[in-house]
Design a protein around this motif. Structure first.
Motif, PDB file in Angstrom:
ATOM      1  N   GLN A 143       0.998  -1.382  -0.094  1.00  0.00           N
ATOM      2  CA  GLN A 143      -0.224  -0.258   0.011  1.00  0.00           C
ATOM      3  C   GLN A 143       0.791   1.559  -0.117  1.00  0.00           C
ATOM      4  OE1 GLN A 143      -3.299  -0.446  -0.441  1.00  0.00           O
ATOM      5  NE2 GLN A 143      -3.167  -2.262  -0.224  1.00  0.00           N
ATOM      6  N   PRO A 144       0.225   3.080  -0.284  1.00  0.00           N
ATOM      7  CA  PRO A 144       1.379   3.606  -0.852  1.00  0.00           C
ATOM      8  C   PRO A 144       1.256   3.928   0.554  1.00  0.00           C
ATOM      9  CG  PRO A 144      -0.902   3.976  -2.224  1.00  0.00           C
ATOM     10  CD  PRO A 144      -0.984   2.461  -0.729  1.00  0.00           C
ATOM     11  N   ALA A 145       2.230   4.644   0.505  1.00  0.00           N
ATOM     12  CA  ALA A 145       3.189   5.224   2.020  1.00  0.00           C
ATOM     13  C   ALA A 145       4.129   6.462   1.600  1.00  0.00           C
ATOM     14  CB  ALA A 145       4.486   3.630   2.853  1.00  0.00           C
ATOM     15  N   GLY A 146       4.988   7.138   2.130  1.00  0.00           N
ATOM     16  CA  GLY A 146       5.597   8.196   2.412  1.00  0.00           C
ATOM     17  C   GLY A 146       5.289   9.104   1.435  1.00  0.00           C
ATOM     18  N   ASP A 147       5.851   9.803   2.165  1.00  0.00           N
ATOM     19  CA  ASP A 147       5.319  11.406   0.568  1.00  0.00           C
ATOM     20  C   ASP A 147       4.415  11.061  -0.271  1.00  0.00           C
ATOM     21  OD1 ASP A 147       7.395  12.875   1.729  1.00  0.00           O
ATOM     22  OD2 ASP A 147       9.035  11.914   0.644  1.00  0.00           O
ATOM     23  N   LEU A 148       3.095  10.489   0.466  1.00  0.00           N
ATOM     24  CA  LEU A 148       2.092  11.041  -0.067  1.00  0.00           C
ATOM     25  C   LEU A 148       1.549  12.613  -1.417  1.00  0.00           C
ATOM     26  CD1 LEU A 148      -0.350   8.833   1.562  1.00  0.00           C
ATOM     27  CD2 LEU A 148       1.088   7.757  -0.212  1.00  0.00           C
ATOM     28  N   SER A 149       1.195  12.323  -2.278  1.00  0.00           N
ATOM     29  CA  SER A 149       0.967  12.617  -3.431  1.00  0.00           C
ATOM     30  C   SER A 149      -0.704  12.577  -3.543  1.00  0.00           C
ATOM     31  CB  SER A 149       1.833  13.511  -3.839  1.00  0.00           C
ATOM     32  OG  SER A 149       3.229  14.148  -3.396  1.00  0.00           O
ATOM     33  N   PRO A 150      -1.717  13.513  -3.021  1.00  0.00           N
ATOM     34  CA  PRO A 150      -3.462  13.116  -3.515  1.00  0.00           C
ATOM     35  C   PRO A 150      -2.911  14.014  -5.149  1.00  0.00           C
ATOM     36  CG  PRO A 150      -3.112  13.735  -1.774  1.00  0.00           C
ATOM     37  CD  PRO A 150      -1.885  13.523  -1.314  1.00  0.00           C
ATOM     38  N   TRP A 151      -4.010  13.322  -6.413  1.00  0.00           N
ATOM     39  CA  TRP A 151      -4.683  14.509  -7.272  1.00  0.00           C
ATOM     40  C   TRP A 151      -6.132  14.628  -7.228  1.00  0.00           C
ATOM     41  CZ3 TRP A 151      -0.865  13.123 -12.220  1.00  0.00           C
ATOM     42  CH2 TRP A 151       0.079  12.605 -11.915  1.00  0.00           C
ATOM     43  N   PRO A 152      -6.199  15.496  -8.069  1.00  0.00           N
ATOM     44  CA  PRO A 152      -7.681  15.972  -7.725  1.00  0.00           C
ATOM     45  C   PRO A 152      -8.449  14.740  -8.631  1.00  0.00           C
ATOM     46  CG  PRO A 152      -6.296  17.892  -8.278  1.00  0.00           C
ATOM     47  CD  PRO A 152      -5.059  16.536  -8.435  1.00  0.00           C
ATOM     48  N   GLU A 153      -9.698  14.234  -8.289  1.00  0.00           N
ATOM     49  CA  GLU A 153     -10.296  13.545  -8.913  1.00  0.00           C
ATOM     50  C   GLU A 153     -10.904  14.094 -10.534  1.00  0.00           C
ATOM     51  OE1 GLU A 153     -13.355  12.055  -4.852  1.00  0.00           O
ATOM     52  OE2 GLU A 153     -13.728  14.018  -6.694  1.00  0.00           O
TER      53      GLU A 153
END
Length: 515
Positions: free
Chosen positions: A437-447
């Motif tokens: 699963q994603p970890a470390g410096d997460l950068s979500p983007w707009p939907e």
């Protein structure tokens, strides 16, 4: 004329090409020769100042100062309005473009490379751990500022080029050494990368990075200690005053040597000038927890090369752990690295300039350098699991996927939809945990919204965002294709097609409002 430009958090450095040599550009500014441009922006009575002019006005207390421009590109939308004080407020992209236009003017008017009136073709770099927002902003601002961008490299990759160019002759033809691990600690970011070199070819094998770790963090710690000693509440000082005090702390920090026992900080406070004297060991002790994650990152990169202790199955193959970036000269950093890596350590003779020189080498056709860089962050999308209630992270482009110089990467997904509307949530991350699963410096983007139902094909983004997502079994006979394109420089786009109904949309995947 081709050049390399290292746009740094604290300093911007430029290197040129001169018949196999790569001189650092110096600037004749007000009778002094300087080998960098401060990455500073200031507002003074409605005017915007950059570089040395901004530094001078801020030092005199005549302007409101903005530091950390490069760090802002990682977390701020391009069109976000930033207040510089003095009644000046502009979108981040305009401030960044203005600063880089100033850099171009400095190169052409005051630089020692004699490039007045010439078109500047620039090889530029971003931190290896930079998210796509930072890459987009950097590339776009360089273009707007009048540079012709040749390519965007990861900063530690460029520093590895400089190392091999400088030391390859010393290694000799029969030397077994074929790896260098770069430790790049600058003003605002930390990166490390393992690079394999052979016959003019450079392959980046592994990256690690920390988005917010660098000299600015040490400056902040020093200011915190100084304000505490002066019994001043940090919340009581303005943002502009804090920026000026941080500049004072940076200058004091950069003057430290291994023999320094005391550090004096001049606090120009509203109630009057106060000088605080601190023991350096107290300051160094406060910095230790900040330094430690960078050492752990290098150890992970070394381990990824296959060795138990010496980075490869044959330790002779490691040329060096090469230290670049101005913060590597900071005494507690240098001491901790010696403890961790001993004789493997090699200091860049010009730590501030190594990346710029490496970029100039990459820009030089005569150098005949072939670079195979790699993707520095995982990129994927959350999808609905088979139960309809769980979410699964679909890895689209794994970190450390290798790319030839200038190569475009393409990834295709095909599926049958179960809903009337696709609501795609993308994410970048620095690493994966043990469960993948994603970890470390997460950068979500707009939907991103895509209409699976052909009846919604003409709806705009605003309309789609207001539509309720519903299960539609009759749409399961439609075939959807997603085509992801990873462009040189790390810019992403996706083309989504309903192949059955014959319509589609293309999205530029620049996060945080950059599309």
């Amino acid at each position: 004329m081709r050049i390399g430009i290292d746009f740094g958090t604290t300093r911007t450095v430029v290197a040129g090409i001169d018949d196999g040599n790569y001189p650092v550009c110096a600037f004749d500014w007000e009778g002094q020769i300087r080998e960098h441009i401060p990455t500073l922006v200031a507002a003074q009575r409605g005017r915007i100042l950059f570089g040395w002019e901004a530094a001078r006005a801020a030092r005199r207390g005549e302007a409101s100062l903005l530091r950390g421009l490069k760090r802002l590109t990682a977390t701020t939308a391009p069109d976000a309005i930033l207040s510089l004080g003095e009644g000046v407020a502009l979108p981040l992209i305009e401030i960044l473009t203005g600063y880089l236009a100033h850099v171009r003017e400095m190169i052409q008017r005051y630089g020692t490379l004699h490039l007045k009136g010439k078109t500047l073709e620039a090889m530029v770099a971003t931190p290896a751990n930079a998210n796509s927002n930072q890459r987009y902003l950097t590339l776009e601002a360089f273009h707007r500022a009048g540079f012709q961008v040749l390519e965007v490299l990861n900063e530690p990759s460029a520093a590895a080029l400089e190392h091999v160019h400088r030391y390859l002759r010393q290694l000799g033809q029969k030397s077994p050494k074929e790896y260098v691990v770069v430790y790049d600690l600058g003003g605002g970011t930390f990166d490390t990368a393992a690079v394999r070199f052979s016959d003019g070819s450079f392959d980046v094998l592994s990256h690690e990075g920390i988005a917010r770790l660098g000299g600015e963090d040490f400056d902040s710690l020093l200011l915190e200690l100084a304000l505490g000693a002066a019994v001043v509440e940090p919340a009581s000082i303005s943002d502009s005053l804090r920026a000026r005090l941080l500049e004072e702390c940076r200058e004091r920090k950069e003057g430290l040597t291994t023999n320094t026992r005391k550090i004096a900080v001049d606090l120009a406070l509203p109630e009057g000038e106060t000088t605080v004297v601190l023991d350096t060991f107290v300051f160094y002790e406060a910095c230790e927890p900040v330094i430690e994650p960078s050492v752990a990152a290098v150890e992970r990169v070394l381990a990824s090369l296959g060795g138990e202790d010496d980075s490869t199955d044959d330790p002779r193959r490691l040329a060096a752990v090469y230290l670049v970036g101005g913060s590597t000269a900071f005494p507690p950093v240098a001491r901790r690295l010696r403890e961790a890596f001993g004789r493997k350590i090699k200091h860049a003779p010009s730590p501030f300039a190594a990346t710029a020189v490496g970029l100039a080498i990459a820009a030089d056709p005569a150098a005949d350098v072939r670079i195979q860089d790699s993707v520095s962050r995982h990129f994927g999308v959350w999808r609905e699991g088979s139960s309809g209630r769980d979410k699964i992270f679909d890895m689209l482009i794994p970190k450390d996927t290798q790319l030839d110089q200038g190569q475009r990467l393409e990834v295709v997904r095909r599926y049958c939809p179960a809903h009337n509307l696709g609501c795609l949530r993308f994410l970048e991350c620095g690493r994966l945990d043990d469960a993948g699963q994603p970890a470390g410096d997460l950068s979500p983007w707009p939907e991103i919204f895509f209409p699976y139902d052909p009846c919604l094909a003409q709806a705009d983004v605003g309309e789609l965002s207001r539509i309720t997502v519903e299960r539609r079994t009759e749409l399961q006979g439609h075939e959807i294709q997603e085509t992801y394109r990873y462009e040189p420089g790390g810019i992403l786009s996706v083309d989504i097609q309903n192949l059955t109904a014959g319509y589609g949309r293309t999205y530029s995947l620049a996060p945080l409002g950059a599309r």
